[in-house]
Design a protein around this motif. Structure first.
Motif, PDB file in Angstrom:
ATOM      1  N   CYS A 193       0.833  -1.206   0.000  1.00 41.44           N
ATOM      2  CA  CYS A 193       0.000   0.000   0.000  1.00 41.44           C
ATOM      3  C   CYS A 193       0.868   1.256   0.000  1.00 41.44           C
ATOM      4  O   CYS A 193       0.623   2.185  -0.773  1.00 41.44           O
ATOM      5  N   GLU A 194       1.877   1.274   0.853  1.00 45.82           N
ATOM      6  CA  GLU A 194       2.763   2.458   0.908  1.00 45.82           C
ATOM      7  C   GLU A 194       3.441   2.689  -0.435  1.00 45.82           C
ATOM      8  O   GLU A 194       3.463   3.801  -0.954  1.00 45.82           O
ATOM      9  N   ASN A 195       4.004   1.618  -0.978  1.00 43.87           N
ATOM     10  CA  ASN A 195       4.753   1.776  -2.235  1.00 43.87           C
ATOM     11  C   ASN A 195       3.854   2.177  -3.398  1.00 43.87           C
ATOM     12  O   ASN A 195       4.182   3.075  -4.168  1.00 43.87           O
ATOM     13  N   VAL A 196       2.707   1.501  -3.515  1.00 45.90           N
ATOM     14  CA  VAL A 196       1.830   1.797  -4.650  1.00 45.90           C
ATOM     15  C   VAL A 196       1.314   3.231  -4.546  1.00 45.90           C
ATOM     16  O   VAL A 196       1.226   3.949  -5.542  1.00 45.90           O
ATOM     17  N   PHE A 197       1.021   3.662  -3.320  1.00 47.91           N
ATOM     18  CA  PHE A 197       0.568   5.042  -3.115  1.00 47.91           C
ATOM     19  C   PHE A 197       1.628   6.012  -3.651  1.00 47.91           C
ATOM     20  O   PHE A 197       1.326   6.905  -4.449  1.00 47.91           O
ATOM     21  N   ALA A 198       2.874   5.801  -3.237  1.00 45.21           N
ATOM     22  CA  ALA A 198       3.962   6.682  -3.681  1.00 45.21           C
ATOM     23  C   ALA A 198       4.127   6.609  -5.203  1.00 45.21           C
ATOM     24  O   ALA A 198       4.350   7.632  -5.865  1.00 45.21           O
ATOM     25  N   GLU A 199       3.978   5.415  -5.760  1.00 36.65           N
ATOM     26  CA  GLU A 199       4.167   5.257  -7.206  1.00 36.65           C
ATOM     27  C   GLU A 199       3.064   5.960  -7.994  1.00 36.65           C
ATOM     28  O   GLU A 199       3.327   6.531  -9.059  1.00 36.65           O
ATOM     29  N   LEU A 200       1.839   5.927  -7.445  1.00 28.48           N
ATOM     30  CA  LEU A 200       0.743   6.600  -8.145  1.00 28.48           C
ATOM     31  C   LEU A 200       0.930   8.125  -8.098  1.00 28.48           C
ATOM     32  O   LEU A 200       0.714   8.815  -9.094  1.00 28.48           O
ATOM     33  N   LEU A 201       1.370   8.624  -6.946  1.00 28.34           N
ATOM     34  CA  LEU A 201       1.613  10.071  -6.844  1.00 28.34           C
ATOM     35  C   LEU A 201       2.712  10.492  -7.812  1.00 28.34           C
ATOM     36  O   LEU A 201       2.642  11.553  -8.441  1.00 28.34           O
ATOM     37  N   ASP A 202       3.696   9.612  -7.923  1.00 34.02           N
ATOM     38  CA  ASP A 202       4.803   9.848  -8.843  1.00 34.02           C
ATOM     39  C   ASP A 202       4.316   9.940 -10.295  1.00 34.02           C
ATOM     40  O   ASP A 202       4.720  10.817 -11.052  1.00 34.02           O
ATOM     41  N   LEU A 203       3.399   9.030 -10.644  1.00 33.82           N
ATOM     42  CA  LEU A 203       2.833   9.042 -12.001  1.00 33.82           C
ATOM     43  C   LEU A 203       2.046  10.328 -12.226  1.00 33.82           C
ATOM     44  O   LEU A 203       2.045  10.894 -13.315  1.00 33.82           O
ATOM     45  N   GLN A 204       1.371  10.769 -11.170  1.00 31.26           N
ATOM     46  CA  GLN A 204       0.595  12.010 -11.303  1.00 31.26           C
ATOM     47  C   GLN A 204       1.527  13.204 -11.450  1.00 31.26           C
ATOM     48  O   GLN A 204       1.283  14.088 -12.255  1.00 31.26           O
ATOM     49  N   ALA A 205       2.634  13.179 -10.695  1.00 27.21           N
ATOM     50  CA  ALA A 205       3.592  14.285 -10.761  1.00 27.21           C
ATOM     51  C   ALA A 205       4.200  14.382 -12.162  1.00 27.21           C
ATOM     52  O   ALA A 205       4.462  15.476 -12.660  1.00 27.21           O
ATOM     53  N   SER A 206       4.390  13.244 -12.812  1.00 20.99           N
ATOM     54  CA  SER A 206       4.986  13.275 -14.152  1.00 20.99           C
ATOM     55  C   SER A 206       3.908  13.369 -15.241  1.00 20.99           C
ATOM     56  O   SER A 206       4.185  13.202 -16.426  1.00 20.99           O
ATOM     57  N   GLN A 207       2.663  13.565 -14.802  1.00 21.10           N
ATOM     58  CA  GLN A 207       1.516  13.711 -15.708  1.00 21.10           C
ATOM     59  C   GLN A 207       1.253  12.495 -16.583  1.00 21.10           C
ATOM     60  O   GLN A 207       0.722  12.600 -17.674  1.00 21.10           O
ATOM     61  N   ASP A 208       1.646  11.317 -16.069  1.00 25.65           N
ATOM     62  CA  ASP A 208       1.327  10.082 -16.786  1.00 25.65           C
ATOM     63  C   ASP A 208       0.002   9.509 -16.290  1.00 25.65           C
ATOM     64  O   ASP A 208      -0.526   8.559 -16.858  1.00 25.65           O
ATOM     65  N   LEU A 209      -0.483  10.061 -15.183  1.00 23.30           N
ATOM     66  CA  LEU A 209      -1.768   9.609 -14.643  1.00 23.30           C
ATOM     67  C   LEU A 209      -2.578  10.849 -14.273  1.00 23.30           C
ATOM     68  O   LEU A 209      -2.050  11.794 -13.663  1.00 23.30           O
ATOM     69  N   ASP A 210      -3.846  10.806 -14.629  1.00 20.96           N
ATOM     70  CA  ASP A 210      -4.771  11.902 -14.361  1.00 20.96           C
ATOM     71  C   ASP A 210      -4.721  12.332 -12.886  1.00 20.96           C
ATOM     72  O   ASP A 210      -4.821  11.497 -11.991  1.00 20.96           O
ATOM     73  N   ALA A 211      -4.594  13.622 -12.676  1.00 23.95           N
ATOM     74  CA  ALA A 211      -4.506  14.137 -11.305  1.00 23.95           C
ATOM     75  C   ALA A 211      -5.799  13.898 -10.527  1.00 23.95           C
ATOM     76  O   ALA A 211      -5.817  13.913  -9.289  1.00 23.95           O
ATOM     77  N   GLU A 212      -6.893  13.650 -11.242  1.00 25.35           N
ATOM     78  CA  GLU A 212      -8.190  13.416 -10.593  1.00 25.35           C
ATOM     79  C   GLU A 212      -8.259  12.073  -9.866  1.00 25.35           C
ATOM     80  O   GLU A 212      -9.085  11.892  -8.981  1.00 25.35           O
ATOM     81  N   VAL A 213      -7.410  11.127 -10.291  1.00 27.82           N
ATOM     82  CA  VAL A 213      -7.476   9.784  -9.702  1.00 27.82           C
ATOM     83  C   VAL A 213      -7.128   9.866  -8.215  1.00 27.82           C
ATOM     84  O   VAL A 213      -6.107  10.445  -7.841  1.00 27.82           O
ATOM     85  N   ALA A 214      -8.011   9.279  -7.366  1.00 25.55           N
ATOM     86  CA  ALA A 214      -7.745   9.299  -5.926  1.00 25.55           C
ATOM     87  C   ALA A 214      -6.855   8.111  -5.585  1.00 25.55           C
ATOM     88  O   ALA A 214      -7.321   6.977  -5.479  1.00 25.55           O
ATOM     89  N   ALA A 215      -5.567   8.405  -5.402  1.00 25.41           N
ATOM     90  CA  ALA A 215      -4.595   7.325  -5.169  1.00 25.41           C
ATOM     91  C   ALA A 215      -4.980   6.482  -3.952  1.00 25.41           C
ATOM     92  O   ALA A 215      -4.837   5.255  -3.980  1.00 25.41           O
ATOM     93  N   HIS A 216      -5.497   7.130  -2.891  1.00 32.76           N
ATOM     94  CA  HIS A 216      -5.802   6.353  -1.678  1.00 32.76           C
ATOM     95  C   HIS A 216      -6.934   5.354  -1.917  1.00 32.76           C
ATOM     96  O   HIS A 216      -6.961   4.284  -1.331  1.00 32.76           O
ATOM     97  N   GLU A 217      -7.846   5.682  -2.852  1.00 35.62           N
ATOM     98  CA  GLU A 217      -8.925   4.721  -3.148  1.00 35.62           C
ATOM     99  C   GLU A 217      -8.376   3.486  -3.849  1.00 35.62           C
ATOM    100  O   GLU A 217      -8.789   2.366  -3.599  1.00 35.62           O
ATOM    101  N   VAL A 218      -7.427   3.733  -4.760  1.00 38.55           N
ATOM    102  CA  VAL A 218      -6.817   2.604  -5.473  1.00 38.55           C
ATOM    103  C   VAL A 218      -6.080   1.733  -4.472  1.00 38.55           C
ATOM    104  O   VAL A 218      -6.159   0.498  -4.498  1.00 38.55           O
ATOM    105  N   VAL A 219      -5.376   2.377  -3.554  1.00 36.25           N
ATOM    106  CA  VAL A 219      -4.598   1.644  -2.563  1.00 36.25           C
ATOM    107  C   VAL A 219      -5.517   0.869  -1.613  1.00 36.25           C
ATOM    108  O   VAL A 219      -5.241  -0.279  -1.269  1.00 36.25           O
ATOM    109  N   ASP A 220      -6.650   1.479  -1.225  1.00 33.13           N
ATOM    110  CA  ASP A 220      -7.599   0.761  -0.363  1.00 33.13           C
ATOM    111  C   ASP A 220      -8.075  -0.525  -1.023  1.00 33.13           C
ATOM    112  O   ASP A 220      -8.348  -1.529  -0.370  1.00 33.13           O
ATOM    113  N   LEU A 221      -8.169  -0.466  -2.343  1.00 32.67           N
ATOM    114  CA  LEU A 221      -8.639  -1.626  -3.101  1.00 32.67           C
ATOM    115  C   LEU A 221      -7.696  -2.827  -2.928  1.00 32.67           C
ATOM    116  O   LEU A 221      -8.136  -3.974  -2.963  1.00 32.67           O
ATOM    117  N   ILE A 222      -6.413  -2.543  -2.727  1.00 36.49           N
ATOM    118  CA  ILE A 222      -5.438  -3.646  -2.581  1.00 36.49           C
ATOM    119  C   ILE A 222      -5.848  -4.533  -1.410  1.00 36.49           C
ATOM    120  O   ILE A 222      -5.964  -5.746  -1.542  1.00 36.49           O
TER     121      ILE A 222
END
Ligand SMILES: Nc1ncnc2c1ncn2[C@@H]1O[C@H](COP(=O)(O)OP(=O)(O)OP(=O)(O)O)[C@@H](O)[C@H]1O
Ligand SMILES: [Mg+2]
Length: 399
Positions: A193-222
């Protein structure tokens, strides 16, 4: 000092690689410009004759431990990169020591998560990425493997009939235990959960993932998906003896998730009124094994499910339901599967594996048929897909 090479099946050409040069300085002629995930160590993808390896520089003991662990995982049939060997005792031209190197076979048609996004993965595909990671983690845990460093960067993804299959790529922190305590499983989940959260934020920072995506929701899904799958695969069930059909039902449910039950504990109470069942040994590959037995093809689980579905539809459409399945399977292979996948021009064969092509053609036919209001022939759909969809697809085989 002489090179020391540890390998199960040595590839003699490995010796000729420029081991006295630091990996970061290897000449272009050895390298394949492939997408790589993030890494702490220097990692390069190299070509040796017609083989492609990933080479990672690290300490000798670390490399040897990872090599042995990856071999064990491979022997256990778990999805992980296949180790080729360890090269140690390297020295530079000036006599100074160089790190050891772990070689693994390059996993064909696999993509690091960053490339998946670069290849057009959309936010709505995130749950299938999470599912792939969860299936991998659950399978490793069922085998009593503690990973210690679960993350998207330590996984490679292969396409799997519109979904994904995840392979472990980095076992450096892993351990195979006699049994795996719930505490260690929980720890792996927390790290994931920690790593995937950081990786999703990283993708958002590099604009490879929509900033609208709620990273914590994706992580909760794990956690949610992990618990669901773990419970389904290992949980005990109790019922009365007049509900014995529930045994069959449980096995079918596991089958629909792609798992076969190798061992099922069945315990009845003293007066034989209640029954308690609990799967002991479950293995992913329910549809894979069926397809392999019928056709000899080796594909991912969802791809196999898809192909078996089409095979069944073919048998029904041709009135072959009563003919031996292997015979029908051979007819389907020669009349449908091979000719459809052969429509892909030679220069585009590195874009998608044949089984994934077939899956896409089936989806395409479904869309065309819906628009046309009538069933479109599979060859017409395949030609249309080759002409209009395939040209926009990126190269993904890499060697
Ligand atoms: N066999 C392989 N096939 C394809 N790609 C690979 C393979 N091995 C490594 N890679 C790529 O190289 C990247 C880095 O590899 P790895 O995670 O083993 O190194 P690392 O992160 O430096 O190790 P660690 O996390 O232990 O410090 C992976 O994310 C993957 O993209
Ligand atoms: Mg790594």
């Amino acid at each position: 000092m002489a090179l020391r090479i540890v390998a199960h099946r040595p590839d003699p050409s490995i010796v000729r690689l420029p081991w006295s040069t630091p990996l970061a300085d290897w000449d272009e002629k050895h390298l394949v410009p492939l997408p790589r995930g993030l890494s702490r160590h220097v990692v390069r993808i190299v070509r040796v004759k017609d083989r492609i390896y990933a080479v990672k520089e690290t300490e000798e003991q670390v490399a040897l431990t990872e090599y042995r662990l990856l071999r064990d995982l491979h022997r256990m049939g778990l999805p992980a990169v296949v180790p080729q060997g360890v090269v140690a005792g390297r020295t530079a031209a000036d006599g100074s020591p160089l790190p050891a190197a772990l070689l693994t076979q390059h996993l064909r048609f696999s993509l690091p998560y960053r490339s998946l996004f670069a290849h057009g993965l959309r936010p709505e595909n995130l749950p299938s990425l999470v599912d792939a990671l969860v299936v991998l983690l659950v399978r490793l845990h069922l085998a009593d493997f503690y990973w210690g460093d679960v993350s998207l960067s330590n996984v490679l993804f292969r396409r799997n009939a519109g979904e994904f299959a995840a392979y472990l790529v980095d076992a450096e922190t892993g351990e195979l235990n006699k049994t795996l305590s719930p505490r260690l499983r929980q720890h792996d989940l927390e790290v994931a959960c920690e790593n995937v959260f950081a990786e999703l934020l990283d993708l958002q920072a590099s604009q490879d993932l929509d900033a609208e995506v709620a990273a914590h929701e994706v992580v909760d899904l794990i956690g949610v998906r992990y618990d669901e799958l773990w419970r389904e695969l290992t949980g005990a069930e109790e019922f009365t003896t007049d509900e014995m059909w529930r045994i069959e039902q449980r096995i079918e449910r596991l089958g629909s998730l792609g798992f076969d039950v190798d061992e099922l504990d069945i315990v009845t109470d003293f007066d034989g009124e209640t029954v308690r069942i609990q799967p002991r040994v479950v293995e992913l590959g329910h549809h894979c094994r069926q397809l392999r037995a019928l056709t000899g093809m080796d594909v991912e689980e969802n791809q196999a499910r898809r192909l078996l579905g089409d095979l069944a539809a073919y048998a029904a459409a041709h009135g072959l339901d009563d003919v031996d399945r292997p015979v029908v399977a051979q007819r389907w292979l020669t009349e449908v599967y091979r000719p459809v996948t052969a429509l892909v021009p030679a220069e585009s064969r590195g874009k998608l594996e044949p089984a994934e092509v077939f899956h896409e053609v089936l989806e395409h036919r479904w869309r065309l048929s819906e628009n046309a209001g009538t069933e479109v022939d599979i060859f017409a759909a395949a030609r249309d897909w080759v002409d209009h969809v395939l040209p926009h697809r990126p190269e993904e085989a890499f060697g």
